[in-house]
Design an enzyme around this catalytic site. Structure first.
Site, short mmCIF file in Angstrom:
data_model
loop_
_atom_site.label_atom_id
_atom_site.label_comp_id
_atom_site.label_asym_id
_atom_site.label_seq_id
_atom_site.Cartn_x
_atom_site.Cartn_y
_atom_site.Cartn_z
N ASP A 83 -128.04 -62.80 17.56
CA ASP A 83 -128.14 -63.29 16.29
C ASP A 83 -129.58 -64.09 16.67
OD1 ASP A 83 -128.05 -64.15 13.68
OD2 ASP A 83 -126.84 -65.84 14.28
N GLN A 87 -140.39 -73.85 18.15
CA GLN A 87 -139.83 -72.66 18.97
C GLN A 87 -139.49 -73.46 20.57
OE1 GLN A 87 -139.07 -69.98 17.78
NE2 GLN A 87 -139.39 -71.08 16.14
N HIS A 124 -133.81 -64.30 6.33
CA HIS A 124 -132.13 -63.86 6.41
C HIS A 124 -132.23 -62.77 5.36
CE1 HIS A 124 -131.16 -67.80 8.18
NE2 HIS A 124 -130.30 -67.14 9.10
N SER A 169 -132.50 -58.09 5.11
CA SER A 169 -131.63 -57.13 5.82
C SER A 169 -132.22 -56.55 7.09
CB SER A 169 -131.54 -55.74 4.80
OG SER A 169 -132.74 -55.12 4.64
N THR A 170 -133.71 -56.99 7.34
CA THR A 170 -134.40 -56.77 8.61
C THR A 170 -133.66 -57.53 9.60
OG1 THR A 170 -136.37 -56.39 7.11
CG2 THR A 170 -136.81 -56.67 9.60
N HIS A 171 -133.36 -58.84 9.28
CA HIS A 171 -132.75 -59.58 10.37
C HIS A 171 -131.25 -58.89 10.61
CE1 HIS A 171 -130.76 -62.83 12.56
NE2 HIS A 171 -129.89 -63.09 11.65
N HIS A 178 -123.10 -59.56 8.82
CA HIS A 178 -123.01 -61.01 9.39
C HIS A 178 -123.70 -62.08 8.56
CE1 HIS A 178 -126.93 -60.97 11.29
NE2 HIS A 178 -126.79 -62.27 11.56
N1 LIG Z 1 -136.62 -68.58 16.32
C1 LIG Z 1 -136.07 -69.50 15.80
N2 LIG Z 1 -136.51 -70.74 15.54
C2 LIG Z 1 -135.85 -71.66 15.06
N3 LIG Z 1 -134.68 -71.40 14.51
C3 LIG Z 1 -134.24 -70.20 14.78
C4 LIG Z 1 -134.79 -69.07 15.21
N4 LIG Z 1 -134.08 -67.93 15.17
C5 LIG Z 1 -132.99 -68.42 14.49
N5 LIG Z 1 -132.80 -69.60 14.30
C6 LIG Z 1 -131.89 -70.30 13.68
O1 LIG Z 1 -130.59 -70.13 14.50
C7 LIG Z 1 -129.57 -69.75 13.33
C8 LIG Z 1 -128.55 -68.83 13.72
O2 LIG Z 1 -127.64 -68.54 12.57
P1 LIG Z 1 -128.35 -68.25 11.24
O3 LIG Z 1 -128.75 -66.82 11.48
O4 LIG Z 1 -127.35 -68.81 10.33
O5 LIG Z 1 -129.63 -68.96 11.22
C9 LIG Z 1 -130.43 -69.23 12.35
C10 LIG Z 1 -131.80 -70.15 12.19
O6 LIG Z 1 -131.24 -71.33 11.34
#
Ligand SMILES: Nc1ncnc2c1ncn2[C@@H]1O[C@@H]2COP(=O)(O)O[C@H]2[C@H]1O
Length: 794
Positions: free
Chosen positions: A672, A724, A513, A515-517, A554
């Site tokens: 997201d 995954q 989490h 800034s790249t995300h 976000h």
């Molecule tokens: N590839 C992934 N594998 C497992 N969980 C993920 C993955 N990508 C996103 N998430 C989860 O999905 C959530 C979406 O909301 P958040 O960005 O708060 O937090 C994220 C992670 O907890």
């Protein structure tokens, strides 16, 4: 329930004789004045004298007012008059305007201004005029047209003025007060849940209240002047005979009660107990009939009909039940509650659904009726869209734990521990723009940005060449492409400052989490928006800007820990947001606080207030939609609206606001969690990053002796491929299928399916840890975390 025989009488009928108690004339028929009445309040009269000067006539009028106990105020001009009416604490029942000297006061203009003032349609306006005026038709007409009720002639004889005032008060002023009272009563009638219909003595409908209009499924005005038999489909002969206009003298007014088959637009013909009462408004002959339909009320947890008239009507209501109703008590109670719902002055879509299903219930087989009963039972649940964990059958405990934690927010324990703020890393300090490195990197960055709207955009390489400031560069590029600067009428410098400030509030040390995300989610939304236009679908430019801004912010100030962790550690944010949607609430609030605090970053500054408000609503709603506990709710709603064949030529701006809301939520939700639908290497990198963040949380929970939100996410034992597979199969795939159906991007599905196969293959190979995954990533292929990259490896 409104009891006709003991409470309110219909205004306009009963209270049309405004007698105060001691004034009731002897000859009034007993049957009339025995009935309870709603008497207009005995007014403490307030008067306003609008006189430009205090001459002899003024003083006489003042004395006459005192004599009639009118408490007066004085205004000298039009402006002073309107000020008194609009700002003063008093309500003026009587306003006397000096119309004798038009050069000083224009009485007609003042009267018009008074009538235009809110609340003064029922005030009595008197113009004091010279006799010559009084005799001029034109002048008098002008006054009356302006809203003056009556004119009195200038006269220096106090008894004359006294009499004039007495007449005006006992006629016009009092009648106005009765009209106001009637408005109160009509408002009450309109709001009550009882179903009331008033007809004349020929059964021609004069009035239906809102509850009746709802029951009949018509607009309130629609039934007026129609014959009652259009809605009361039972044979009314008996009624008509019983309710024939009668001389009411000596008799108590007649009530009539029975069961009537009523039909409405949305109501199948249904039997209801109805009671009618006759009223005489003039003389002694019935002039009106009031029908009170008894829509039964179901008492809590009990299927018996419980209304104030239950005893009178229960037999006839039960007898009127149709044979199909004999499927059991629930049917009857359902019909009754459906009818009650229909009669309520509020209507939600769920009300319509329940009504339609109830109608279906009447005409179906027993088996179908049972199924409808079950559907109706489900519809009662408040959490209609919340999945129950027991319905998700996953063999793998890692997947179960991950999905459980994401969609139910489970493992939130009420912690007895005191808060430990040090576990939440605070925002990093604002970076100073490194101009030199920016310039050096510029050609590379510029080159990379050519692909900024491609689904294969290499975000990790971009992270590197921008020295971990991908959000600033990608943001400026994409905002420019979507003309956000122009739409928001804001200088690019402010946006640049804003991106710098926002990016610095993402925690660079978070594995996932950061800034790249945010840049990745922004980029995904950019791609989706560009697909909208390819498909000739378009979003309004401010809606588009809002969506892009929501993407950027976000996850701002994300602590790298989940909401469950914050709740378990009694973090101040969890306390602030009562453990509800903690992180997403924080992201939205933090963003607005940061943006509004300083003009140099206030990107909203040049917007009209209403535009700002609607952008703010959209942004907040989109950020909150990223919360995963409502994932299935958002998905189910989206599919129910957009799940069918998509008409691609449809303008999104023309989609109903409710649907547009669902679409925007899905836009950010897909972006997201779209990382498993990116090319293989990117998908792997994201999987490693999120797993790393989960592992760190688990480690911290262990060292802090806290409840462990996802115990399976232990660095040493967790299988990344398994997590995954679960994430893709239970969270991502269905959503992407729905999104592809909407936006037509089959590459999303292709990449996701390939990646899923890849994870399954790795799982079979026994690959588990991050290190294993890295090794397996096509030997020698550089990974991003060691700084090298190779986008050909995709
Ligand atoms: N590839 C992934 N594998 C497992 N969980 C993920 C993955 N990508 C996103 N998430 C989860 O999905 C959530 C979406 O909301 P958040 O960005 O708060 O937090 C994220 C992670 O907890």
């Amino acid at each position: 329930m409104l009891a006709l025989e003991g409470a309110v009488e219909i205004p306009g009928i009963r209270i049309s004789l405004p007698y105060e108690e001691e004034e009731v004339p002897e000859e009034l028929p007993e049957a009339v004045y025995l009935l309870p009445t709603v008497v207009a309040p005995k007014l403490a009269l307030k008067g306003l004298l609008v006189f430009s000067k205090e001459d002899k006539i003024f003083h006489l009028v003042q004395q006459a007012c005192n004599r009639r106990e009118v408490d007066i105020s004085i205004a000298r001009t039009l402006e002073a008059t309107t000020e008194k009416l609009t700002t003063g604490p008093d309500i003026y029942h009587l306003i006397v305007i000096d119309g004798r000297y038009p050069n000083f006061l224009d009485a007609a203009e003042i009267a018009k201004a008074i009538r235009l003032t809110e609340g003064y349609n029922c005030a009595t306006i008197v113009a004091l005029v010279k006799r010559s005026f009084f005799e001029s038709d034109a002048t008098m007409t002008a006054f009356l047209d302006a809203g003056v009720n009556t004119c009195i002639v200038e006269c220096y004889h106090l008894p004359y003025l006294n009499m004039e005032l007495k007449q005006i008060i006992s006629t016009t002023v009092k009648h106005y007060s009765i009209i106001s009272t009637q408005e109160v009563l009509y408002t009450a009638l309109n709001r009550i849940k009882d179903v009331l219909i008033i007809t004349d003595n020929k059964f021609v409908i004069q009035y239906v209240n809102q509850a009746a209009a709802h029951l009949l499924g018509v607009l309130q005005k629609e039934p007026t002047k129609k014959h009652l038999s259009e809605y009361f489909v039972s044979d009314l002969t008996q009624w008509i005979n019983a309710l024939k206009p009668k001389d009411l003298t000596g008799d108590k007014p007649l009530d009539f009660a029975g069961t009537v088959l009523i039909k409405g637009k949305t109501l199948e013909s249904t039997s209801f107990p109805v009671r009618a009462r006759q009223l005489a408004c003039y003389g002694r002959i019935t002039t009106h009939l009031i029908f009170n339909v008894d829509v039964p009320v179901i008492s809590q947890g009990d299927s018996s009909i419980a209304s104030s008239h239950t005893r009178d009507f229960r037999g006839s209501f039960a007898a009127a039940r149709r044979s199909s109703d004999l499927k059991g008590i629930p049917t009857e109670s359902r019909r009754a509650s459906a009818a009650k719902l229909a009669a309520m002055p509020l209507e939600a879509p769920i009300t319509k659904i329940i009504n339609l299903l109830s109608q279906l219930h009447e005409n179906c087989s027993t088996d179908e009726a049972h199924l409808i009963d079950r559907v109706l039972d489900f519809l009662k649940y408040e959490s209609l869209y919340s999945p129950q964990m027991k319905d998700i059958q996953m063999e793998d405990p890692i997947a179960t734990e991950l999905i459980g934690a994401l969609i139910t927010g489970s493992n939130v324990h009420s912690s007895r521990r005191s808060s430990n703020d040090s576990t939440i890393r605070t925002a990093v300090t604002r970076p100073t723009a490194s101009l030199i490195s920016t310039m050096k990197a510029a050609p590379l960055i510029m080159d990379s940005l050519k692909e900024s709207l491609s689904w294969e955009f290499d975000i990790f390489r971009f992270e590197k060449i921008t020295e971990k400031r991908p959000l600033l560069y990608l943001g400026m590029e994409i905002f420019d492409k979507f003309k956000v600067f122009t739409s928001m009428r804001m200088d690019q410098t402010v946006f640049k400052n804003w991106f710098l400030a926002v990016e610095s509030r993402y925690h660079a040390q978070n594995a996932y989490h950061n800034s790249t995300h945010a840049a990745d989610v922004l980029q995904a939304i950019g791609v989706f928006l560009s697909h909208f236009s390819k498909k000739e679908m378009s979003m309004d430019c401010l809606e588009e800007s809002s969506a892009l801004i929501a993407a950027v912010v976000h996850d701002i100030d994300h602590p790298g820990r989940s909401s469950a962790y914050l709740c378990n550690s009694n973090n101040p944010l969890a306390i602030l947001y009562n453990d509800v949607t903690v992180l997403e609430n924080h992201h939205a609030a933090y963003f607005f606080k940061l943006t509004l605090c300083d003009d140099s970053v206030n990107i909203f500054k040049n917007l009209e207030p209403d535009i700002y408000k609607s952008m703010r609503n959209i942004i907040i709603d989109m950020i909150l939609a990223t919360e995963m506990t409502r994932h299935f709710e958002h998905l189910a709603k989206f599919v129910s609206v957009f799940g069918g064949e998509m008409n691609c030529n449809k303008e999104i701006a023309a989609i109903e606001e409710d649907s547009a809301l669902l679409m925007r939520r899905m836009l950010i939700k897909v972006a997201d969690v779209s990382n498993p639908s990116r090319p293989y290497l990117f998908c792997v990198e994201w999987a490693q990053r999120i797993a790393e963040e989960y592992f760190q949380q688990t480690e911290e929970e262990k060292t802090q002796n806290m409840p462990i939100v996802m115990p399976m996410f232990d660095r040493c034992t967790c299988s990344i491929p398994k997590s995954q597979i679960g994430f893709i199969e239970y969270i991502v795939m269905d959503m992407l299928l729905a999104w592809d159906n909407f936006i037509d991007m089959p590459e999303l599905i292709t990449y996701t399916r390939n990646n899923l196969e890849m994870w399954k293959h790795l799982e079979e190979e026994g690959v588990r840890t991050i290190a294993d995954v890295k090794r397996s990533c096509c030997y020698g292929l550089p990974t991003y975390s060691n700084g090298k990259s190779n986008s050909n490896a995709i």
